[in-house]
Design a protein around this motif. Structure first.
Motif, PDB file in Angstrom:
ATOM      1  N   THR A  73      -3.221  32.237 -15.855  1.00  0.00           N
ATOM      2  CA  THR A  73      -3.868  32.090 -15.111  1.00  0.00           C
ATOM      3  C   THR A  73      -4.809  32.920 -14.766  1.00  0.00           C
ATOM      4  O   THR A  73      -5.831  34.021 -15.436  1.00  0.00           O
ATOM      5  CB  THR A  73      -2.493  33.131 -13.878  1.00  0.00           C
ATOM      6  OG1 THR A  73      -1.486  32.343 -14.085  1.00  0.00           O
ATOM      7  CG2 THR A  73      -2.648  32.809 -12.575  1.00  0.00           C
ATOM      8  N   LEU A  74      -5.954  32.198 -13.630  1.00  0.00           N
ATOM      9  CA  LEU A  74      -6.896  33.159 -13.673  1.00  0.00           C
ATOM     10  C   LEU A  74      -7.028  32.635 -11.627  1.00  0.00           C
ATOM     11  O   LEU A  74      -6.734  31.835 -10.975  1.00  0.00           O
ATOM     12  CB  LEU A  74      -8.067  31.573 -13.717  1.00  0.00           C
ATOM     13  CG  LEU A  74      -8.820  32.085 -15.312  1.00  0.00           C
ATOM     14  CD1 LEU A  74      -9.837  31.037 -15.651  1.00  0.00           C
ATOM     15  CD2 LEU A  74      -8.521  33.726 -16.014  1.00  0.00           C
ATOM     16  N   ILE A  75      -7.449  33.909 -11.179  1.00  0.00           N
ATOM     17  CA  ILE A  75      -7.567  33.865  -9.511  1.00  0.00           C
ATOM     18  C   ILE A  75      -9.115  34.496  -9.238  1.00  0.00           C
ATOM     19  O   ILE A  75      -9.516  35.364  -9.915  1.00  0.00           O
ATOM     20  CB  ILE A  75      -6.527  35.646  -9.910  1.00  0.00           C
ATOM     21  CG1 ILE A  75      -4.724  34.429  -9.785  1.00  0.00           C
ATOM     22  CG2 ILE A  75      -6.674  35.592  -7.947  1.00  0.00           C
ATOM     23  CD1 ILE A  75      -3.883  36.576  -9.977  1.00  0.00           C
ATOM     24  N   SER A  76      -9.097  33.596  -8.321  1.00  0.00           N
ATOM     25  CA  SER A  76     -10.888  33.952  -7.703  1.00  0.00           C
ATOM     26  C   SER A  76     -10.553  34.525  -6.554  1.00  0.00           C
ATOM     27  O   SER A  76     -10.358  33.719  -5.935  1.00  0.00           O
ATOM     28  CB  SER A  76     -11.901  33.117  -7.936  1.00  0.00           C
ATOM     29  OG  SER A  76     -12.779  33.260  -7.330  1.00  0.00           O
ATOM     30  N   LEU A  77     -10.844  35.999  -6.325  1.00  0.00           N
ATOM     31  CA  LEU A  77     -10.768  36.788  -5.018  1.00  0.00           C
ATOM     32  C   LEU A  77     -12.629  36.786  -4.236  1.00  0.00           C
ATOM     33  O   LEU A  77     -13.581  36.862  -5.358  1.00  0.00           O
ATOM     34  CB  LEU A  77     -10.185  37.732  -5.196  1.00  0.00           C
ATOM     35  CG  LEU A  77      -8.910  37.744  -5.752  1.00  0.00           C
ATOM     36  CD1 LEU A  77      -8.963  39.474  -5.998  1.00  0.00           C
ATOM     37  CD2 LEU A  77      -7.406  37.451  -4.273  1.00  0.00           C
ATOM     38  N   ASN A  78     -12.480  36.084  -3.511  1.00  0.00           N
ATOM     39  CA  ASN A  78     -13.594  36.522  -2.578  1.00  0.00           C
ATOM     40  C   ASN A  78     -13.708  38.035  -2.518  1.00  0.00           C
ATOM     41  O   ASN A  78     -12.715  38.682  -2.824  1.00  0.00           O
ATOM     42  CB  ASN A  78     -13.587  35.979  -1.005  1.00  0.00           C
ATOM     43  CG  ASN A  78     -13.426  34.795  -1.179  1.00  0.00           C
ATOM     44  OD1 ASN A  78     -14.537  33.828  -1.880  1.00  0.00           O
ATOM     45  ND2 ASN A  78     -13.381  34.043   0.357  1.00  0.00           N
ATOM     46  N   LYS A  79     -15.188  38.508  -2.114  1.00  0.00           N
ATOM     47  CA  LYS A  79     -15.722  40.136  -2.258  1.00  0.00           C
ATOM     48  C   LYS A  79     -15.042  40.367  -1.055  1.00  0.00           C
ATOM     49  O   LYS A  79     -14.477  42.316  -1.725  1.00  0.00           O
ATOM     50  CB  LYS A  79     -17.246  40.299  -1.714  1.00  0.00           C
ATOM     51  CG  LYS A  79     -17.786  39.610  -0.841  1.00  0.00           C
ATOM     52  CD  LYS A  79     -19.278  39.926  -0.801  1.00  0.00           C
ATOM     53  CE  LYS A  79     -20.162  39.456   0.076  1.00  0.00           C
ATOM     54  NZ  LYS A  79     -21.714  38.925   0.303  1.00  0.00           N
ATOM     55  N   ASN A  89      -7.205  25.529  -7.327  1.00  0.00           N
ATOM     56  CA  ASN A  89      -6.678  24.996  -6.356  1.00  0.00           C
ATOM     57  C   ASN A  89      -6.332  26.261  -5.714  1.00  0.00           C
ATOM     58  O   ASN A  89      -5.062  27.022  -5.362  1.00  0.00           O
ATOM     59  CB  ASN A  89      -5.087  25.118  -7.198  1.00  0.00           C
ATOM     60  CG  ASN A  89      -3.899  23.991  -6.320  1.00  0.00           C
ATOM     61  OD1 ASN A  89      -4.472  23.985  -5.101  1.00  0.00           O
ATOM     62  ND2 ASN A  89      -2.787  24.564  -6.763  1.00  0.00           N
ATOM     63  N   LYS A  90      -6.801  26.218  -4.771  1.00  0.00           N
ATOM     64  CA  LYS A  90      -7.064  26.952  -3.214  1.00  0.00           C
ATOM     65  C   LYS A  90      -6.933  28.560  -3.987  1.00  0.00           C
ATOM     66  O   LYS A  90      -6.086  29.559  -3.657  1.00  0.00           O
ATOM     67  CB  LYS A  90      -5.711  27.197  -3.047  1.00  0.00           C
ATOM     68  CG  LYS A  90      -6.057  25.702  -2.039  1.00  0.00           C
ATOM     69  CD  LYS A  90      -4.825  25.867  -1.177  1.00  0.00           C
ATOM     70  CE  LYS A  90      -3.906  24.387  -0.156  1.00  0.00           C
ATOM     71  NZ  LYS A  90      -3.212  23.896   0.248  1.00  0.00           N
ATOM     72  N   GLY A  91      -8.253  28.188  -5.456  1.00  0.00           N
ATOM     73  CA  GLY A  91      -7.751  29.955  -5.603  1.00  0.00           C
ATOM     74  C   GLY A  91      -7.531  30.405  -6.941  1.00  0.00           C
ATOM     75  O   GLY A  91      -7.731  31.211  -7.580  1.00  0.00           O
TER      76      GLY A  91
END
Length: 108
Positions: A73-79, A89-91
């Motif tokens: 799983t990779l999760i991308s968060l805004n600052k 898929n939505k982050g």
């Protein structure tokens, strides 16, 4: 200045790990209250969710490598700590990538 470093840690009850949390600190060592809720983000990873690595991107977004429900799983968060809706898929990206048990160990 903020985002000197992040720490993947765990929110635990008496017996089991409930969910990992990400805490962001300012360069002065204080928690960055502009990130998530009072400096803390709790990604919803599902069963057996563990964060293994974090990386601050050049745009100050945060990429977290984790496992969730036995998947990579990779999760991308805004600052600001919100999910980056423009990523996967939505982050959140999850895949078994051909393995029964997925595990990230590092981000480079």
């Amino acid at each position: 200045d903020h985002s000197a470093f992040m720490i993947p840690t765990y929110n635990c009850n008496k017996v089991e790990i409930i969910s990992p949390i990400i805490v962001r600190y300012n360069n002065d060592g204080k928690i960055d209250s502009s990130f998530g809720k009072d400096g803390v983000v709790t990604p919803k990873l599902g069963d057996y969710g563990v964060i293994y690595a974090l990386q601050t991107q050049t745009d100050d977004n945060i990429l977290a490598a984790a496992t969730s429900n036995y998947q990579f799983t990779l999760i991308s968060l805004n600052k600001d700590g919100d999910l980056d809706k423009g990523f996967a898929n939505k982050g959140i990206f999850s895949s078994s990538l051909g393995s029964k048990y997925g595990l990230f160990k590092d981000l480079t």
